[in-house]
Design a protein around this motif. Structure first.
Motif, PDB file in Angstrom:
ATOM      1  N   UNK A   1      10.859   5.045  -6.015  1.00  0.00           N
ATOM      2  CA  UNK A   1      10.303   6.050  -5.093  1.00  0.00           C
ATOM      3  C   UNK A   1       9.212   5.455  -4.223  1.00  0.00           C
ATOM      4  N   UNK A   2       8.974   6.109  -3.081  1.00  0.00           N
ATOM      5  CA  UNK A   2       7.885   5.768  -2.175  1.00  0.00           C
ATOM      6  C   UNK A   2       7.145   7.070  -1.890  1.00  0.00           C
ATOM      7  N   UNK A   3       6.050   7.290  -2.603  1.00  0.00           N
ATOM      8  CA  UNK A   3       5.330   8.564  -2.491  1.00  0.00           C
ATOM      9  C   UNK A   3       3.961   8.348  -1.851  1.00  0.00           C
TER      10      UNK A   3
ATOM     11  N   UNK B   1      -0.038   2.038  -7.817  1.00  0.00           N
ATOM     12  CA  UNK B   1      -0.755   3.100  -7.105  1.00  0.00           C
ATOM     13  C   UNK B   1      -1.883   2.439  -6.321  1.00  0.00           C
ATOM     14  N   UNK B   2      -1.996   2.792  -5.030  1.00  0.00           N
ATOM     15  CA  UNK B   2      -3.084   2.264  -4.212  1.00  0.00           C
ATOM     16  C   UNK B   2      -3.780   3.417  -3.505  1.00  0.00           C
ATOM     17  N   UNK B   3      -5.082   3.262  -3.363  1.00  0.00           N
ATOM     18  CA  UNK B   3      -5.883   4.243  -2.626  1.00  0.00           C
ATOM     19  C   UNK B   3      -6.486   3.525  -1.430  1.00  0.00           C
TER      20      UNK B   3
ATOM     21  N   UNK C   1       2.175   5.663  -4.014  1.00  0.00           N
ATOM     22  CA  UNK C   1       2.834   5.248  -5.246  1.00  0.00           C
ATOM     23  C   UNK C   1       4.154   4.587  -4.872  1.00  0.00           C
ATOM     24  N   UNK C   2       4.323   3.314  -5.222  1.00  0.00           N
ATOM     25  CA  UNK C   2       5.580   2.597  -5.000  1.00  0.00           C
ATOM     26  C   UNK C   2       6.114   2.208  -6.362  1.00  0.00           C
ATOM     27  N   UNK C   3       7.305   2.694  -6.709  1.00  0.00           N
ATOM     28  CA  UNK C   3       7.874   2.410  -8.019  1.00  0.00           C
ATOM     29  C   UNK C   3       9.048   1.445  -7.898  1.00  0.00           C
TER      30      UNK C   3
END
Length: 864
Positions: free
Chosen positions: A248-250, A282-284, A322-324
């Motif tokens: 996923x690309x969220x 996860x990146x902010x 979020x990149x899974x």
């Protein structure tokens, strides 16, 4: 850590012919012979014609050379053409993320909605403007394919976008140089770009194409705006009942009102473990575009709830992505954010005699792009001393010794990274402290205190470290570096009666000599420690007769005399300190069980190894204490006696069984308490805070049976071990997991660091802890242990602690685990808290039941 006890002995709670040959043969044959072979005619050539006939053309070797060179030239030309057209002019797809500042527009709420007409109208003008800007740059204009505007935010209006280019391979570097850094652009007057859009500057950086795809994946794209006084919550899809989607690309766009900043906290975080090759991530970002130079934090793996995962923005927006990439199934995260007024100033004047100050929003992570300045001035005649109690200014990929990103600057010197408490002093009554954070990654910052002191006597009645820190005078030259710069152990005159003088002039306790531990630092305390002829030297320094080596009897307290005695393949029995495989083969390797390497051919050494691991592998930064983290010790159990609350600790070894200390279950007939009765006890697993026994992480179980070792002696405390069966099995979770049981041959070398945990007294004669405490101590060699506690130590006991005291178990810790970490990170139950003379006294280490020697008994009683 004990029930009522004697005053001096206290219970404690990873082939053919060549051209030349063929030619020579044909010269001696008639042509008809060659043509049809029907007549045999021989023609002899004149001698003087021989030479002439040989020169009918150039030499064949020359012809061959010309042909080869021609072929090579042709190959080079073809190769060059292929390279030129397929590689030199090959087009490379490049995506750049960035933002541009529009100076003649004011932000309106409709710009938040990407489906609004206002958003579409401004986005169209931004795309035209970008095309014009790229057109003015030769390295970019011809190769620009498209641009997509993803969001707008205040300032006056900032447009976030990504642009796609198809660039010839040899032009990529030119393009990157053209887009490097923030550039100021004035649209040429004759430009056809819409004059109504004025661009102050624009920024673009190369980006992973996967990140750009997030803007296109609307199924996992969310926009949230929090208001004053609100706390807005969000989670990964499906949390906590189902795992987040795979591949996923969220993204979550977070906003607040103008002139506000955002505070973001991850309350629960569990994604796939970090992996250098591929992981979920996860990146902010302190931006609404995933720009690497504006990344605030990058997270993966699992964090305990108590870990500091609070992050601040420098403006009113944040972007969470979020990149899974992995197929692993994890629940994801739960987060919340709210807005705060933007800080009008940072720093200030500090004029009191003493006081404290900290990085902005401490203990949360400080925001990016901030500068603070504190001017400290104390009364004239005195100097200023600043002590940093906590200091965490660490960034990923930080160059060691370089403080070019986030730092604290004092008297022209910069400090950064992660440091233990340290002191900085001035030579006057003034000091300026400057704090700077750049646009990227942040940390939790610092907490500092300042005070005014008399320069002639900076530490009244105490020793002054060269760093300015004050320590007790008795800690001077005691063998331990209490000053971070070792200044308290320099220029010492050692006490010959009790101390050893190292070659580096440090003084160390005499009984540390020849204990196999490099206490001096230069190993001088371990030199000249050999045993005499015909003797064997144990690992702990003891000398025994050579004849006692490999005699299947443990003569060294650590069993090292039986450790290297051959593999014993096919032997009926193994030396006492060798690991025995299920097949009967003996392995002399130290501690082979569950170490991730198959030492037994039948693999029996790596069976039943689902133990000794912790879900929460990040350790919190706790200020000034020994509080453990939630889930840090998932095998720790709290045993409550009916009507008395917590009395002892225990360790979980399987869903149904616990290991504790036998002395916890000795009846007290004077007070009519039958501690041997299992009905008296309740076990709490997954417990962290004694005041929160009803927390969702806690599992409560009754005790079904108590089995103490039949040889337990309640006077000597020998064989101080017991096993408890639970009335119902527990369910393993992030907070409840078993610890590994060591093999009977498991060694505990002197100097090894081990952890003791419990809710016992925090000081001798003090009160019990509410939050689970932890302390790192080390194994003391058996010879020293016997000397310090003469006639009291048996082979079933091990001394662990610090000889100068300070860290130890105490009453209420009895029965709790002594957790030993092996090289692969797995924890083993090395010991059980048993007894000690007082708590944390100098030269009075804690005594623990040596679990390896009682491993067979545990298996006999529990089957584990």
């Amino acid at each position: 850590m004990r029930n009522p006890e004697p005053p001096t002995r206290g219970p404690r709670a990873s082939r053919g012919s060549s051209v030349g040959e063929l030619s020579a043969d044909l010269r001696y044959k008639h042509h008809s012979q060659i043509m049809n072979g029907s007549e045999e005619i021989v023609e002899f050539l004149p001698v003087n014609n021989g030479k002439k006939m040989e020169k009918r053309g150039p030499k064949r070797c020359v012809v061959l050379l010309v042909i080869v060179i021609s072929a090579l030239l042709l190959s080079l030309i073809v190769g060059f053409m292929v390279w030129h057209f397929q590689y030199w002019n090959a087009k490379v797809q490049k995506i750049y993320n960035g933002y541009l500042r529009i100076t003649n527009r004011q932000f309106v709420d409709a710009y938040e909605n990407s489906n609004s007409s206002e958003f579409a109208e401004l986005a169209g003008k931004v795309k035209d403007t970008l095309a014009a800007l790229y057109g003015s740059i030769p390295a970019l204009g011809p190769y620009h394919k498209t641009s997509v505007v993803t969001a707008f935010s205040e300032g006056s209006v900032i447009a976030y976008y990504w642009s796609e280019f198809s660039i010839p391979q040899h032009k990529v570097k030119d393009a990157q140089w053209a887009l490097m850094g923030e550039r100021i652009f004035n649209i040429p007057p004759k430009s056809r770009a819409l004059p109504t859009l004025s661009v102050g500057s624009f920024v673009a950086y190369p980006v992973d194409p996967r990140t750009a795809q997030t803007s296109l994946d609307k199924s996992c794209s969310f926009a949230l705006h929090t208001k004053v006084g609100e706390v807005t919550h969000f989670t990964t899809p499906g949390f906590p009942d189902s795992p987040y989607p795979n591949r996923a690309r969220c993204q979550w766009v977070l906003r607040g009102d103008a002139d506000q900043v955002l505070s973001l906290t991850f309350r629960s975080f569990d994604v796939a473990p970090c992996d250098e090759r591929e992981s979920d991530q996860v990146k902010v970002y302190d931006s609404l575009s995933p720009l690497e130079p504006r990344a605030v934090v990058e997270l993966c793996g699992t964090y305990p709830p108590s870990y500091n995962l609070t992050f601040l923005s420098s403006q009113n927006v944040l972007l969470v992505t979020l990149i899974t990439n992995t197929p692993l199934r994890h629940p994801g995260f739960a987060a919340q954010f709210f807005q705060l007024p933007k800080m009008s100033m940072c720093g200030g004047a500090l004029t009191e005699v003493a006081g404290t100050f900290s990085s902005p929003y401490y203990p949360g992570h400080y925001p990016p792009n901030i500068d603070c300045l504190w001017n400290i001035e104390v009364p004239s005649g005195n100097n200023v001393k600043v002590r940093f109690k906590t200091f965490y200014l660490l960034e990923p990929h930080m160059t060691l010794g370089s403080c070019s990103k986030d730092y604290v600057e004092i008297n022209g010197e910069k400090y950064c990274g992660e440091k233990p408490p340290f002191v900085v002093a001035s030579k006057s009554n003034k000091m300026t402290v400057r704090f700077h954070s750049d646009a990227s990654y942040t940390d939790s910052g610092f907490l500092a205190e300042y005070l005014s002191y008399d320069s002639s006597d900076p530490c009244p009645g105490m020793f002054t470290c060269n760093t300015g820190r004050c320590i007790k005078s008795e800690l001077r030259c005691d063998g331990w570096a209490d000053c971070t710069d070792f200044s308290d152990e320099l220029d010492c005159v050692c006490n010959a009666t009790h101390q050893f003088t190292c070659q580096n002039k440090f003084c160390k306790p005499l009984f540390w000599v020849c204990d196999t531990v490099n206490d001096c630092g230069d190993n001088s305390d371990e030199l000249q420690c050999g045993c005499s002829g015909q003797t064997f030297k144990c690992r702990d320094g003891k000398c025994i007769p050579e004849s006692k080596k490999c005699d299947h009897l443990r003569d060294c307290a650590d069993g090292s005399d039986e450790a290297d005695c051959g593999d014993g393949a096919g032997a009926a029995s193994c030396p006492q300190n060798s690991y025995k495989c299920r097949s009967g083969v003996c392995v002399s390797k130290a501690n082979p069980e569950c170490d991730g390497m198959r030492d037994c051919s039948d693999g029996s050494d790596e069976e039943q190894c689902e133990c000794g691991t912790r879900s929460f592998n990040k350790q919190s930064r706790i200020v000034g204490g020994q509080n453990s983290d939630v889930g840090e010790w998932p095998w720790q159990v709290s045993l409550h006696a009916q009507g008395q609350g917590h009395l002892c600790g225990a360790s979980l070894i399987s869903p149904n069984w616990l290991v504790s200390a036998a002395h916890c279950f000795v009846d007290d007939m004077r007070n009519n308490m039958r501690y041997s009765d299992p009905r008296v006890w309740t076990a709490y697993l997954g417990l962290h805070d004694q005041s929160q026994r009803q927390a969702s992480t806690v599992q409560e179980r009754k005790v079904k049976s108590v089995i103490s070792h039949r040889l337990f002696n309640d006077f000597t405390f020998d064989h101080d071990i017991a096993v408890l069966e639970l009335d119902q099995p527990v369910t393993y979770s992030n907070w409840v997991r078993p610890i590994c049981l060591p093999d009977a041959t498991h060694s505990l070398p002197p100097g090894k660091a081990i952890w003791v945990t419990g809710w016992g007294l925090t000081a001798e004669g003090g009160t019990g802890a509410v939050v689970l405490q932890k302390g790192e101590i080390r194994v003391i060699n058996q010879t020293t242990c016997h000397r310090l506690l003469p006639q009291q130590i048996t082979p079933r006991m091990v001394c662990v602690g610090f000889l100068n005291g300070g860290v130890d178990a105490c009453q209420g810790d009895s029965g709790g685990p002594l957790s030993s970490m092996e090289d692969n990170g797995r924890m083993f139950l090395a010991g059980v808290v048993s007894w000690g003379e007082g708590c944390a006294r100098r030269d009075k280490p804690g005594v623990y039941t040596r679990v390896p020697l009682l491993r067979d008994w545990i298996k006999e009683k529990t089957g584990v």
